[in-house]
Design an enzyme around this catalytic site. Sequence first.
Site, PDB file in Angstrom:
ATOM      1  N   HIS A 231      -6.887  10.542   6.155  1.00  0.00           N
ATOM      2  CA  HIS A 231      -8.247  10.186   6.547  1.00  0.00           C
ATOM      3  C   HIS A 231      -8.956  11.478   6.930  1.00  0.00           C
ATOM      4  CE1 HIS A 231      -7.901   5.747   6.537  1.00  0.00           C
ATOM      5  NE2 HIS A 231      -6.629   6.072   6.524  1.00  0.00           N
TER       6      HIS A 231
ATOM      7  N   ASP B 196      -3.453   7.501  -2.987  1.00  0.00           N
ATOM      8  CA  ASP B 196      -3.352   6.371  -2.062  1.00  0.00           C
ATOM      9  C   ASP B 196      -3.802   5.141  -2.853  1.00  0.00           C
ATOM     10  OD1 ASP B 196      -3.485   4.657   0.120  1.00  0.00           O
ATOM     11  OD2 ASP B 196      -5.067   5.760   1.172  1.00  0.00           O
TER      12      ASP B 196
ATOM     13  N   HIS C 155     -11.871   6.212   2.441  1.00  0.00           N
ATOM     14  CA  HIS C 155     -11.919   7.478   3.179  1.00  0.00           C
ATOM     15  C   HIS C 155     -11.815   8.668   2.251  1.00  0.00           C
ATOM     16  CE1 HIS C 155      -7.539   7.250   2.498  1.00  0.00           C
ATOM     17  NE2 HIS C 155      -7.740   5.951   2.678  1.00  0.00           N
TER      18      HIS C 155
ATOM     19  N   GLU D 109     -11.121   1.104  -0.844  1.00  0.00           N
ATOM     20  CA  GLU D 109     -10.159   0.030  -0.595  1.00  0.00           C
ATOM     21  C   GLU D 109     -10.789  -1.205   0.031  1.00  0.00           C
ATOM     22  OE1 GLU D 109      -7.039   1.039   2.296  1.00  0.00           O
ATOM     23  OE2 GLU D 109      -7.989   2.979   2.578  1.00  0.00           O
TER      24      GLU D 109
ATOM     25  N   GLU E 183      -6.796  -0.980  -3.915  1.00  0.00           N
ATOM     26  CA  GLU E 183      -7.168   0.402  -3.592  1.00  0.00           C
ATOM     27  C   GLU E 183      -6.855   1.367  -4.728  1.00  0.00           C
ATOM     28  OE1 GLU E 183      -5.070   2.166  -0.238  1.00  0.00           O
ATOM     29  OE2 GLU E 183      -6.618   3.702   0.002  1.00  0.00           O
TER      30      GLU E 183
ATOM     31  N   ASP F  37       0.872  -1.173   0.000  1.00  0.00           N
ATOM     32  CA  ASP F  37       0.000   0.000   0.000  1.00  0.00           C
ATOM     33  C   ASP F  37       0.912   1.227   0.000  1.00  0.00           C
ATOM     34  OD1 ASP F  37      -1.855   2.026   0.561  1.00  0.00           O
ATOM     35  OD2 ASP F  37      -3.041   0.739   1.867  1.00  0.00           O
TER      36      ASP F  37
END
Length: 298
Positions: free
Chosen positions: A161, A93, A153, A186, A282, A82
């Site tokens: 976040h 992300d 998020h 994700e 993700e 990640d």
Amino acid sequence: MQIDDYLKAGKIAAEVRENARKKNWVGSTVAEICEEIENEIRKREAKPAFPVNTSINEVAAHYTAEPNDQKTISDTDLVKIDLGVQINGYIADTAVTVCYDPQYDNLVKAAEDALSSAISKIKIGVKASDIGKTIQKTVMKLGFSPIANLSGHSLAQYTIHAGKSIPNTWSIGGFSLSGKEAYACEPFVTTGNRPAGFVREGKTKNIFALVSRKKTKNKEADELQDYIWSNFNMLPFALRWLVKELEEKKARELLEILIKKKAVHAYPILVETHEQRVAQAEHTFIPTEDGVTITTSL
Ligand code: MN
Ligand code: MN
């Protein structure tokens, strides 16, 4: 919202993720994986938005390499890589699960399929709870379980976040997606065919972030705090990133002071409650009138 920076960060994240997907990491240590990927980001004139996570098997998230971490990838391990890229604090992300044992191909595919089916539903105004419903349905149809207490998020400048959750299961309430915000979706999936799997906190903590700036009455700890603020802002960092400036023992001591003073938060690893393997996929995206801009697609 700086769409250009989101797109730039996303393109770099996509390139680096795809290189990580193609590479055979068997025999590599987690320190090598994290450092190689973080250097790939820096080479492209961006910064890692957080330490690369290499969460293995039943560890679902939040593991990054310790300095010189010798934990080595075997040919049966399932590794969630990640990674985050930031440009002026605007974050991409994204994650991929790598595994070289065909036994787990379907688990990895379930996470990927859940992500694509979720993304196919997204446009401005879609309810986050409907995305969760789609993810849950897709994962269960494939014979697996979505992890209910991990979620996507909203993102904001220098904030990973940013307050809103994109669930991986159906839930009551929630918000509607805006075109003025970036989000990460994700799905995490695990074995078994239940409506929901869960993670719990583990003992290991090797990802940190500054949460408030306060004096500690220790000059060196205050200097470290200033260093963290000017280099990482409030974004997560790893001890690996401090040992370039400080001796490891010293860095650990000072970090401990900052944690005790609640200036720094330490994130525990998240482990599947039945010690079962977990896969993740993700993307970061921005909703549009008729669909979505996936910032982290190639
Ligand atoms: Mn991520
Ligand atoms: Mn994320």
